[in-house]
Design a protein around this motif. Structure first.
Motif, PDB file in Angstrom:
ATOM      1  N   GLU A  40      38.178  46.407  34.299  1.00 18.69           N
ATOM      2  CA  GLU A  40      37.749  47.305  35.365  1.00 18.69           C
ATOM      3  C   GLU A  40      36.347  46.961  35.853  1.00 18.69           C
ATOM      4  N   ARG A  41      35.472  46.583  34.928  1.00 18.92           N
ATOM      5  CA  ARG A  41      34.096  46.273  35.310  1.00 18.92           C
ATOM      6  C   ARG A  41      33.990  44.948  36.065  1.00 18.92           C
ATOM      7  N   LEU A  42      34.916  44.030  35.791  1.00 21.55           N
ATOM      8  CA  LEU A  42      34.844  42.706  36.421  1.00 21.55           C
ATOM      9  C   LEU A  42      35.759  42.572  37.631  1.00 21.55           C
ATOM     10  N   ARG A  43      36.516  43.620  37.916  1.00 19.24           N
ATOM     11  CA  ARG A  43      37.520  43.527  38.986  1.00 19.24           C
ATOM     12  C   ARG A  43      36.887  43.171  40.336  1.00 19.24           C
ATOM     13  N   ALA A  44      35.723  43.735  40.599  1.00 14.74           N
ATOM     14  CA  ALA A  44      35.106  43.519  41.917  1.00 14.74           C
ATOM     15  C   ALA A  44      34.166  42.322  41.944  1.00 14.74           C
ATOM     16  N   HIS A  45      34.044  41.605  40.843  1.00 16.76           N
ATOM     17  CA  HIS A  45      33.121  40.469  40.782  1.00 16.76           C
ATOM     18  C   HIS A  45      33.717  39.265  41.509  1.00 16.76           C
ATOM     19  N   SER A  46      32.862  38.535  42.218  1.00 19.16           N
ATOM     20  CA  SER A  46      33.341  37.410  43.031  1.00 19.16           C
ATOM     21  C   SER A  46      33.972  36.301  42.202  1.00 19.16           C
ATOM     22  N   MET A  47      33.552  36.157  40.965  1.00 23.47           N
ATOM     23  CA  MET A  47      34.102  35.099  40.116  1.00 23.47           C
ATOM     24  C   MET A  47      35.575  35.316  39.794  1.00 23.47           C
TER      25      MET A  47
END
Length: 689
Positions: free
Chosen positions: A649-656
């Protein structure tokens, strides 16, 4: 050695004490000793003839005389003196004090405390006097014949005059730092006056040359008068003692003793270090201190009062601060934070023991005497008192230097109640809830602490808080009444508080366990005994915030089972599980330090101060558990579902992780991620061909 192996001497002090030797002997388990009436006077020969072996003499007023007589005999191995007059025989209840006298004699026969390590001081007599130049120089002249004196003048005085002979080192300036102890003080100051007294030859050339007469016989420039002619600089010439543009103003020195005559002492902690004297402006106090300073030369020793076990210290873990109670309570500033633990400077420690009393885990303990030795004295008093037919026993802890107060009470006709047995200790703050609760379990109905008002305020606050916890624990289980009382003699005559103390309810059966130097273990024994005989059993018992006992509450909705709290807990109260993701908790180990609360990244933990004396509190119980998340490709366990889910959930919106399949790879183990990545790259290459 027990009292049965002692040669006991009793004296009624000219018939002022009713002594029943037969009853005392029965309670103490010895043959009835003869009762003297004037052992220090007309019966001195009788005392001398009977002096042999290991002696126990019930007289402290004539301790010096009787000790010398016994030594002359040459057949005495040991001799110990005990006060039964002011503590028992001289009392409004003296006819009922026989059980108490027997108990005091039995306790006096116990062995001396075990020897401990010593702390050494070495002083060569290097004295630093700080203060106004006129007063400082006056005392420097007095002390110069016996000490090596240095004066730091912190202000000019037109009436002061420096001697021509350089027998005293004189500096001027502003003190910036003072630290250390007897034999090891370090002082730092800045020179603020243009004339450096260390370089000055006191030739008077500057005094004569100054047109404004801004330089007095103290060889300091009055900058308010100075008009910057600089004739003094020219007059000083090659000596170079005068410099109005001096930049190198930092000065320092090493000293053994410090006499601070400043209006406001530099060291303002409640108990300053050994070797530091600050008598203020009172000439009488200054003279008294000067007499002490003359004796502060040579090698000195004191016991190392504490022992420290870093492995169970709850001060800090991983830079997360937990317990700071010992640091906060120390009146000598001897304790400081040292990473995850604390550091105690034994040269600054004055043996008050407050740190050991407030320590929730028992990481720092009092060593001279130890808790086990004090506990043995309390048990002996209570057991002997009961055998002698005494009822409603009470214990009164008091500092050794408060004995004149007890003597004054006795001479005024009240003394101590017959049921209240005094125990002299090094400092009233050195005994706390572990010994008090043990005393209650052993049958004491009243446990008092006599304060004189000379104690640091934080000590009394700590004692009051611990007494409130102890009283709550006792009363919540049906032991009615006031069992614990802090008697502050500085507030007035302590006699009413001692005499108007209703008897509280102790357990029906006295406990038989012995006190140990493990604080938590002694408390566990006491709590178990009190719970098993409680008139109104209650469990758990709610306690006030700040209690060293309690549980934790875990919000399962927030907890991700990262188990950071397990690694942070210094007392092994929080545990994981070897085979499955479980957070377990042993309540009896918890000291409510709060490190788990500070460590938890999800803020899912709260402290719950209480006392649980059940068997379940001593065994691990599960606070939270989670399902295993398996690799979606090979099925290998990766962690808990909550941890993996929170990560996604925390990384879902990260560009990577915007590329197709990137988030899905987070659900794979490390090996499968590589395989998946390589497979997808080959497919992409084939498509491009």
């Amino acid at each position: 050695m027990s009292i049965a192996e002692k040669n006991v001497f009793l004296c009624s002090c000219n018939g002022t004490m009713p002594l029943d030797a037969e009853a005392i002997a029965r309670a103490a388990g010895v043959a009835a000793p003869p009762v003297h009436t004037a052992m220090c006077q007309r019966e001195l020969g009788r005392f001398k003839d009977a002096s042999r072996g290991d002696m126990l003499v019930a007289c402290t007023q004539e301790q010096r005389l009787l000790g010398e007589i016994a030594e002359e005999v040459g057949q005495v191995r040991t001799i110990r003196f005990v006060n039964i007059r002011e503590t028992a025989g001289w009392s409004a209840e003296a006819p009922h004090a026989t059980p108490k006298i027997a108990a005091l004699l039995a306790a006096a026969a116990l062995p001396d405390p075990e020897p401990v390590l010593v702390v050494s001081y070495q002083s060569e007599g290097r004295l630093l006097i700080i203060g106004p130049v006129d007063v400082a120089l006056r005392w420097a002249e007095v002390l110069r014949p016996t000490l090596s004196v240095t004066v730091l003048a912190t202000g000019a005085s037109r009436g002061a005059e420096l001697r021509g002979a350089r027998e005293i080192s004189v500096f001027s300036g502003q003190l910036t730092q003072l630290s250390g102890w007897l034999g090891a003080f370090e002082a730092k100051w800045t020179q603020q006056n243009p004339i450096d007294l260390d370089l000055c030859t006191r030739c008077n050339a500057c005094v004569v040359a100054c047109p404004e007469h801004a330089i007095g016989n103290d060889f300091q420039v009055d900058l308010d008068r100075c008009k910057a002619h600089r004739d003094c600089v020219a007059a000083c010439g090659v000596v170079g003692a005068i410099d109005f543009t001096r930049r190198d103003t930092a000065r320092s020195g090493q000293f053994d003793v410090v006499l601070d005559l400043s209006p406001t002492p530099w060291l303002r902690q409640h108990q300053p270090p050994q070797g530091y004297f600050a008598p203020g402006a009172d000439p009488l106090a200054q003279a008294k201190v000067a007499a002490e300073i003359v004796l502060a030369v040579g090698e000195f020793e004191k016991p190392k009062f504490f022992a420290y076990k870093a492995s169970i210290c709850a001060h800090s873990r991983s830079e997360k601060t937990g317990c700071t109670q010992c640091i906060d309570v120390c009146s000598t500033l001897a304790i400081r934070a040292d990473g995850d633990h604390i550091a105690v400077e034994p040269h600054l420690c004055m043996g008050c023991g407050a740190c050991t009393t407030v320590c929730p885990s028992g990481a720092i303990t009092y060593a001279y005497p130890s808790a086990a030795e004090i506990g043995a004295r309390v048990r002996t008093l209570l057991a002997t008192y009961e055998r002698a037919g005494g009822r409603d026993a009470g214990i009164l802890f008091h500092a050794a230097d408060s004995e004149p107060l007890l003597e004054s009470l006795a001479r005024r006709g009240r003394g101590l109640p017959a049921r209240l047995m005094p125990i002299a200790i090094e400092h009233v703050a050195s005994v706390g809830i572990d010994v008090w609760m043990a005393a209650l379990a052993w049958g004491a109905s009243s446990i008092g602490v006599l304060a004189t008002g000379r104690e640091a305020p934080q000590y009394l606050a700590a004692l009051r808080f611990q007494m409130s916890l102890a009283e709550t624990i006792a009363n919540e289980q049906g032991y009615q009444g006031e069992h614990f009382r802090l008697i502050d003699a500085s507030a007035g005559d302590p006699a009413p508080a001692l005499w108007n103390w209703p008897v509280a309810l102790p357990p029906r059966v006295a406990a038989t366990f012995a006190a140990t130097n493990d604080k938590r273990r002694t408390l566990a024994h006491a709590f178990e005994h009190l719970a098993s005989h409680a008139p109104v059993p209650r469990n758990p018992i709610p306690l006030a915030a700040g209690s060293p006992f309690g549980a934790i509450d875990v919000d399962r909705g927030r907890c991700t089972m990262c188990l950071a709290c397990v690694g942070a807990c210094p007392e092994a109260a929080l545990l994981d599980h070897a085979e499955s993701p479980k957070l377990r908790f042993i309540e009896s180990n918890c000291v409510q330090c709060g490190i788990c609360v500070a460590t938890c990244p999800e803020q899912a933990i709260a402290l719950v101060p209480r006392l649980d004396v059940s068997a379940e509190a001593r065994a691990p119980r599960v606070l939270n558990e989670a399902k295993i998340f398996a690799c979606v490709r090979c099925g290998k366990p990766m962690g808990t579902e909550k941890v993996v889910g929170a990560m996604i959930e925390r990384l879902r919106a990260h560009s990577m992780f915007a590329a197709e399949g990137a988030l899905e790879r987070l659900k794979m183990c490390a090996d499968c991620r590589v395989v998946d990545l390589m497979t997808n790259e080959r497919v992409a290459d084939i498509r491009n061909v």
